[in-house]
Design a protein around this motif. Structure first.
Motif, mmCIF file in Angstrom:
data_model
loop_
_atom_site.group_PDB
_atom_site.id
_atom_site.type_symbol
_atom_site.label_atom_id
_atom_site.label_comp_id
_atom_site.label_asym_id
_atom_site.label_seq_id
_atom_site.Cartn_x
_atom_site.Cartn_y
_atom_site.Cartn_z
ATOM 1 N N ARG A 519 62.481 -17.821 -29.396
ATOM 2 C CA ARG A 519 61.654 -17.843 -30.602
ATOM 3 C C ARG A 519 60.930 -16.513 -30.816
ATOM 4 N NH1 ARG A 519 60.483 -22.830 -32.794
ATOM 5 N NH2 ARG A 519 59.605 -21.542 -34.473
ATOM 6 N N THR A 520 60.473 -15.893 -29.744
ATOM 7 C CA THR A 520 59.777 -14.600 -29.862
ATOM 8 C C THR A 520 60.580 -13.549 -29.097
ATOM 9 O OG1 THR A 520 57.633 -15.666 -30.032
ATOM 10 C CG2 THR A 520 57.647 -13.338 -29.418
ATOM 11 N N ILE A 521 60.790 -12.402 -29.763
ATOM 12 C CA ILE A 521 61.640 -11.347 -29.190
ATOM 13 C C ILE A 521 60.914 -10.014 -29.318
ATOM 14 C CG2 ILE A 521 63.902 -10.234 -29.256
ATOM 15 C CD1 ILE A 521 64.944 -12.557 -30.861
ATOM 16 N N VAL A 522 61.092 -9.152 -28.327
ATOM 17 C CA VAL A 522 60.752 -7.745 -28.451
ATOM 18 C C VAL A 522 61.959 -6.945 -27.976
ATOM 19 C CG1 VAL A 522 59.650 -7.547 -26.186
ATOM 20 C CG2 VAL A 522 59.067 -5.935 -27.979
ATOM 21 N N VAL A 523 62.410 -6.028 -28.849
ATOM 22 C CA VAL A 523 63.585 -5.188 -28.564
ATOM 23 C C VAL A 523 63.122 -3.740 -28.495
ATOM 24 C CG1 VAL A 523 65.912 -4.544 -29.258
ATOM 25 C CG2 VAL A 523 65.045 -6.825 -29.801
ATOM 26 N N VAL A 524 63.363 -3.070 -27.360
ATOM 27 C CA VAL A 524 62.918 -1.689 -27.142
ATOM 28 C C VAL A 524 64.158 -0.806 -27.007
ATOM 29 C CG1 VAL A 524 61.585 -0.142 -25.682
ATOM 30 C CG2 VAL A 524 60.849 -2.510 -25.983
ATOM 31 N N PRO A 525 64.245 0.287 -27.794
ATOM 32 C CA PRO A 525 65.429 1.148 -27.708
ATOM 33 C C PRO A 525 65.431 2.009 -26.459
ATOM 34 C CG PRO A 525 63.839 2.079 -29.234
ATOM 35 C CD PRO A 525 63.287 0.748 -28.810
ATOM 36 N N MET A 526 66.637 2.284 -25.953
ATOM 37 C CA MET A 526 66.843 3.246 -24.876
ATOM 38 C C MET A 526 67.346 4.533 -25.519
ATOM 39 S SD MET A 526 68.714 0.497 -22.363
ATOM 40 C CE MET A 526 69.532 1.762 -21.410
ATOM 41 N N LEU A 527 66.515 5.582 -25.495
ATOM 42 C CA LEU A 527 66.807 6.819 -26.209
ATOM 43 C C LEU A 527 67.011 7.956 -25.236
ATOM 44 C CD1 LEU A 527 64.139 6.567 -29.056
ATOM 45 C CD2 LEU A 527 66.548 5.903 -29.164
ATOM 46 N N ARG A 528 68.033 8.771 -25.532
ATOM 47 C CA ARG A 528 68.271 10.006 -24.783
ATOM 48 C C ARG A 528 68.310 11.135 -25.785
ATOM 49 N NH1 ARG A 528 73.510 9.726 -21.668
ATOM 50 N NH2 ARG A 528 74.384 9.971 -23.750
ATOM 51 N N GLU A 529 67.174 11.895 -25.865
ATOM 52 C CA GLU A 529 67.035 12.984 -26.818
ATOM 53 C C GLU A 529 67.295 12.472 -28.231
ATOM 54 O OE1 GLU A 529 69.609 16.093 -25.626
ATOM 55 O OE2 GLU A 529 68.481 16.593 -23.817
ATOM 56 N N SER A 530 66.569 11.406 -28.618
ATOM 57 C CA SER A 530 66.642 10.775 -29.941
ATOM 58 C C SER A 530 67.970 10.088 -30.209
ATOM 59 C CB SER A 530 66.370 11.806 -31.054
ATOM 60 O OG SER A 530 65.104 12.380 -30.890
ATOM 61 N N GLU A 531 68.864 10.045 -29.241
ATOM 62 C CA GLU A 531 70.153 9.358 -29.414
ATOM 63 C C GLU A 531 70.061 7.969 -28.790
ATOM 64 O OE1 GLU A 531 74.835 9.689 -27.967
ATOM 65 O OE2 GLU A 531 73.364 11.217 -27.417
ATOM 66 N N LEU A 532 70.422 6.941 -29.581
ATOM 67 C CA LEU A 532 70.368 5.565 -29.095
ATOM 68 C C LEU A 532 71.552 5.303 -28.173
ATOM 69 C CD1 LEU A 532 68.998 2.755 -29.316
ATOM 70 C CD2 LEU A 532 70.640 2.242 -31.135
ATOM 71 N N ILE A 533 71.238 4.836 -26.945
ATOM 72 C CA ILE A 533 72.302 4.504 -26.004
ATOM 73 C C ILE A 533 72.276 3.031 -25.617
ATOM 74 C CG2 ILE A 533 72.380 6.844 -25.082
ATOM 75 C CD1 ILE A 533 70.793 5.881 -22.677
ATOM 76 N N GLY A 534 71.224 2.305 -26.007
ATOM 77 C CA GLY A 534 71.176 0.889 -25.691
ATOM 78 C C GLY A 534 69.804 0.315 -25.975
ATOM 79 N N THR A 535 69.607 -0.965 -25.628
ATOM 80 C CA THR A 535 68.337 -1.641 -25.829
ATOM 81 C C THR A 535 68.055 -2.567 -24.654
ATOM 82 O OG1 THR A 535 69.341 -3.509 -27.005
ATOM 83 C CG2 THR A 535 68.624 -1.617 -28.336
ATOM 84 N N ILE A 536 66.765 -2.852 -24.455
ATOM 85 C CA ILE A 536 66.319 -3.908 -23.554
ATOM 86 C C ILE A 536 65.538 -4.901 -24.401
ATOM 87 C CG2 ILE A 536 64.785 -4.516 -21.651
ATOM 88 C CD1 ILE A 536 65.468 -1.950 -20.288
ATOM 89 N N ALA A 537 65.979 -6.160 -24.386
ATOM 90 C CA ALA A 537 65.339 -7.211 -25.166
ATOM 91 C C ALA A 537 64.900 -8.328 -24.228
ATOM 92 C CB ALA A 537 66.299 -7.754 -26.216
ATOM 93 N N VAL A 538 63.647 -8.761 -24.388
ATOM 94 C CA VAL A 538 63.132 -9.895 -23.621
ATOM 95 C C VAL A 538 62.750 -10.993 -24.596
ATOM 96 C CG1 VAL A 538 62.374 -8.561 -21.629
ATOM 97 C CG2 VAL A 538 60.842 -8.811 -23.571
ATOM 98 N N TYR A 539 62.971 -12.238 -24.196
ATOM 99 C CA TYR A 539 62.860 -13.389 -25.101
ATOM 100 C C TYR A 539 61.905 -14.425 -24.497
ATOM 101 C CZ TYR A 539 67.292 -11.409 -26.756
ATOM 102 O OH TYR A 539 68.272 -10.583 -27.221
ATOM 103 N N ARG A 540 61.169 -15.082 -25.389
ATOM 104 C CA ARG A 540 60.370 -16.240 -25.027
ATOM 105 C C ARG A 540 60.861 -17.448 -25.818
ATOM 106 N NH1 ARG A 540 54.375 -13.404 -24.986
ATOM 107 N NH2 ARG A 540 54.396 -12.756 -22.800
ATOM 108 N N LYS A 541 60.867 -18.605 -25.165
ATOM 109 C CA LYS A 541 61.340 -19.808 -25.829
ATOM 110 C C LYS A 541 60.247 -20.492 -26.636
ATOM 111 C CE LYS A 541 65.089 -20.787 -22.576
ATOM 112 N NZ LYS A 541 65.724 -21.791 -21.710
#
Length: 864
Positions: A519-541
């Protein structure tokens, strides 16, 4: 009202102190009462007066601004409405007058034009007279309400502004004049679209404008007036001012409006009128006449309501002050006694007598204050319990901080213990991020530029994990992942089921909420010199937003993930380059063995010495780099294991990874050079590669030019050399090794490109790098010339240029085998000749001659 101070038990108050201090306390109480009485009365009066005065002043200030703005707005709207009415009045006359200019003049057109003119006078009452002038400026027809009609009067108007301005600008607005000193008029002339249609001149009664101005009422004494482009009064409720041809250009508001194309700046909303009276004024332009409409209201009338408000405020303030004095006296008398009792009780509490009680029965805040003193002892005891609770909360915060530091330390340990292995690092990162943030589960995605793939997950519901396994996810355009891709910022979704993507029915969003229960999400980008290489997302029910501190923790983990990925990439690249170098060394050794065994080299000792000389530095670098790289990796592991959270870890890792990158670049550079040396040596040692056969020389030259040119463009996008061809159609066919001859042409053309480009760097702006190729039929031979306008070749270099391993290029750019190999191919393999003519700083030209038929068994030939 009753006041008393008594202890709960007789032991709490010592009798000697009460007996000796009674008189002093009573005397002190009388002194304090006298001072408090005066202060309370004065304070109450001041509070009431200041409150009323501040309220009144603010009210007057805001009322003044709002009232002024409202008056100016009303005046401006009236001015615009009147200006629009006058402008519409003139535009309608223009439209009606335009119908009289449609037909060209002819001998039989007078009567129809007269009929049209009469109809115009009936349709437009404001036009009192209409004159029509032909293309030469002669009046042909005049129809009037006030005078006799005239036909073919022949009056010459060719130099009159009514005619010349209308012809030049299609329409002419004349100045305002008064007929019989009472009615305002103006001349309106309009030229036809055709050159032979002439001009129609109408005299327009402007009484309607005076009527509009006279009907505008602003308050009781406000009025409106119209000013011409030169500041002359055109319409005013006082017609006498208009009849006197009054000039208003001296008024500040008129000057400002004329300078602003009919619009005044806000700073001149208050000005002085012609009578010297202060007025509020507003203006509006009257298009297309260039007039300006003004609306004015006397300042005294505008602010009359404000003055009345100030008088009422003064009366209210005086009455309130009198009431405040009386009320202050009354209240002060009631407050002094309870305050004295409170003072005595406070002294006893300060002395440590927490069990004593103060009894005040006033039914107001003082009684409440006494009750608060009575509860103070109990609250003091409770405060100790609260203090213990605060200590417990602070301990929990410290425990949480320690947990975060421990999680970070665990991640660093995994990174240091598994260099180059990302899977355990990702899992540990995700596990700690989910646990520290109090989330239900977490997912780490990697971005490949088109979609997301799962790199790691933690505690994900099995049903949802099965649906995402080994599947690249293209984010829904309105999802959190899509927002991260677009903005490279943190996305915090408080409730997934309230997002547009979920409402629109996105499959991935529905899966997260309906299948996984998030129900609640926070998604944080993984950046290498302003280039997006991935994300880490954690979730709450459950619907429970993450705190800023928790989001900051996830951001810290993403930075560690990026460092781990970069370190793994560098280590893998190091291993790959090391393996490639090892393979290259094996190839070098094999090539050297083959070179030792070949019997076709003309100078085996020279080549062997050259090989040893050229591969010495790359081999030394590879050996040294192996030990240095091992030390760098060990040092990186030590930094990661002993890193603290004081901001130094990233700097040290960046320094080490920078050193790794620098050394890897050197490995690549030396590896390329070693490969080039081996390749050229192999080519140099090989005669007659492939099979010789008859081949078209012009085709080989053309193919070589194209290959060299496009290769240079691919390596250097800014490369720009002009190619010129002079190919003899009779050059024909020669018996050659096509691959070897092509290699010779490519080598010479590439050298020409290099020389021309080098000269361009130091030449003037007008210099154009050029390379030309020419062929010529010589009977039983064919000649090929390759010429560039580059730096040329000095005489001492020319004598040694065909020697093996001789080069004038910077270190690392050439092997010195190109010209030597070309010489052997042309002379030894084909029995031809190769020569060079040059002038330093001007040009270089290579001249190659090849026999039509290759000599049997080759030739030992020589350089010419």
């Amino acid at each position: 009202m009753s006041i008393s101070v008594h202890p709960d038990t007789p032991q709490t108050r010592p009798l000697p102190r009460a007996a000796t201090g009674g008189a002093a306390s009573a005397e002190a109480g009388r002194g304090i009462r006298t001072r408090l009485f005066t202060k309370y009365v004065a304070l109450f009066v001041a509070v009431v007066a200041v409150a009323l005065l501040a309220n009144g002043l603010f009210e007057v200030l805001f009322y003044y601004r709002e009232h002024k703005a409202s008056l100016i707005r009303v005046q401006h709207e009236q001015a615009e409405a009147a200006a629009a009415k006058i402008s519409q009045f003139v535009k309608e006359i223009e439209s009606q007058l335009g119908w009289t200019t449609q037909l060209p003049w002819s001998a039989g057109s007078i009567e129809p034009r007269r009929f049209d003119a009469l109809r115009l006078l009936r349709q437009v009452p404001a036009i009192t007279e209409l004159a029509q002038v032909d293309a030469t400026g002669r009046e042909r027809l005049r129809v009037s309400r006030l005078a006799m009609d005239a036909i073919d009067s022949g009056i010459d108007l060719s130099s009159d502004p009514k005619f010349t301005e209308a012809v030049a600008h299609k329409v002419y607005y004349g100045p305002v004049y008064f007929r019989r000193e009472s009615e305002p008029y103006m001349t309106l002339a309009q030229a036809g679209a055709r050159k032979d249609a002439g001009v129609s001149i109408a005299e327009v009664n402007l009484k309607l404008i005076w009527d509009v101005v006279s009907q505008i009422k602003v308050g009781e004494h406000g009025h409106a007036y119209v000013v011409g482009p030169e500041g002359r009064l055109i319409a005013h409720p006082d017609i006498s001012l208009v009849l006197r041809n009054t000039d208003l250009s001296g008024l500040a508001q008129v000057r400002a409006a004329l300078a602003g194309s009919g619009v005044m700046p806000d700073a001149l909303q208050e000005a002085t009128n012609i009578q010297g009276q202060k007025v509020l004024t507003a203006s509006a332009p009257i298009a297309p006449l260039g007039w300006t409409m003004f609306v004015e209201l006397p300042v005294e009338e505008a602010y009359a309501a404000l003055y009345a408000s100030l008088q009422r405020l003064a009366i209210v303030l005086l009455a309130a002050s009198i009431f405040a004095v009386l009320a202050g006296i009354f209240l002060a008398r009631r407050m002094v006694g309870p305050i004295q009792a409170l003072r005595i009780g406070a002294e006893r509490i300060g002395a440590g007598d927490f069990s004593q009680r103060i009894s005040i029965k006033t039914g107001d805040e003082l009684e409440g204050l006494a009750d608060q003193f009575n509860d103070m002892g109990a609250r003091l005891q409770e405060s100790y319990a609260d203090l213990e609770k605060k200590v417990e909360v602070r301990t929990a915060e410290l425990r949480e901080s320690l947990e975060q530091q421990t999680a970070t330390s665990e991640v660093l340990q995994v990174i240091s213990s598994s260099p180059g292995e990302l899977t355990p690092v990702f899992h540990k990162l995700l596990e700690n991020a989910t646990r520290v943030c109090g989330a239900s589960f977490g997912i780490m995605n990697l971005w490949d530029g088109e979609g997301f793939t799962i790199a790691a997950d933690y505690n994900v519901p099995p049903a949802f994990a099965a649906s995402r396994r080994d599947v690249a996810i293209r984010p829904h355009p309105e999802s959190a992942l899509a927002a991260v891709v677009e903005t490279r910022q943190v996305v915090h979704v408080h409730d997934v089921q309230n997002t547009p993507a979920y409402i629109a029915g996105g499959a991935s969003i529905r899966g997260i909420s309906d299948v996984a229960g998030a129900r609640t999400i926070v998604v944080v980008p993984m950046l290498r010199e302003s280039e997006l290489i991935g994300t880490i997302a954690v979730y709450r029910k459950e619907v429970r937003p993450f705190t800023d501190k928790q989001i900051s923790v996830v951001e810290n983990f993403t930075k560690q993930a990026v460092i781990a990925i970069e370190n793994a990439r560098l280590l893998n690249e190091l291993r790959k380059r090391t393996m490639e170098l090892s393979q290259s060394l094996d190839e070098l050794r094999a090539a050297q063995g083959r070179l030792i065994q070949t019997e076709k080299l003309a100078s085996l000792g020279q080549l062997t010495a050259g090989i040893a000389h050229e591969i010495k530095n790359p081999l030394n670098f590879v050996n040294n780099f192996s030990s240095i790289s091992t030390e760098l990796i060990d040092e990186l592991n030590e930094v990661l294991q002993t890193a603290s959270l004081d901001g130094k870890t990233k700097d040290e890792v960046d320094e080490l990874t920078g050193m790794l990158k620098s050394n890897l670049e050197k490995v690549v550079q030396h590896g390329k050079r070693a490969d080039s040396i081996v390749r050229n040596m192999l080519l140099h040692s090989r005669e007659g590669s492939g099979e010789h056969r008859p081949a078209d020389i012009n085709a080989i030259v053309e193919e070589s030019l194209n290959l060299a040119y496009h290769g240079a463009r691919a390596e250097r996008p800014s490369f720009n050399v002009t190619l010129r061809r002079d190919l003899d159609p009779n050059a024909g066919v020669a018996d050659v090794y096509p691959q070897e001859i092509t290699r010779v042409f490519l080598n010479l053309i590439s050298n020409g490109f290099y020389a021309a480009t080098k000269r361009k760097e130091s030449a003037a702006d007008g210099f154009e790098p050029t390379l030309s190729a020419a062929t010529k039929n010589l009977g039983d031979k064919v000649e090929i010339r390759i010429r560039d306008n580059g730096t040329g070749i000095p005489q001492d270099v020319k004598e040694k240029m065909f020697n093996p391993f001789f080069t004038t290029k910077p270190a690392g750019e050439g092997t010195g085998l190109g010209l030597s190999m070309s010489h052997d191919i042309v002379v030894k393999q084909h029995g031809g000749t190769i020569d060079v003519t040059t002038e330093p700083g001007v040009f270089t030209e290579f001249i190659i001659t090849l026999p039509r038929v290759m000599p049997a068994g080759g030739t030992s030939g020589g350089k010419t």
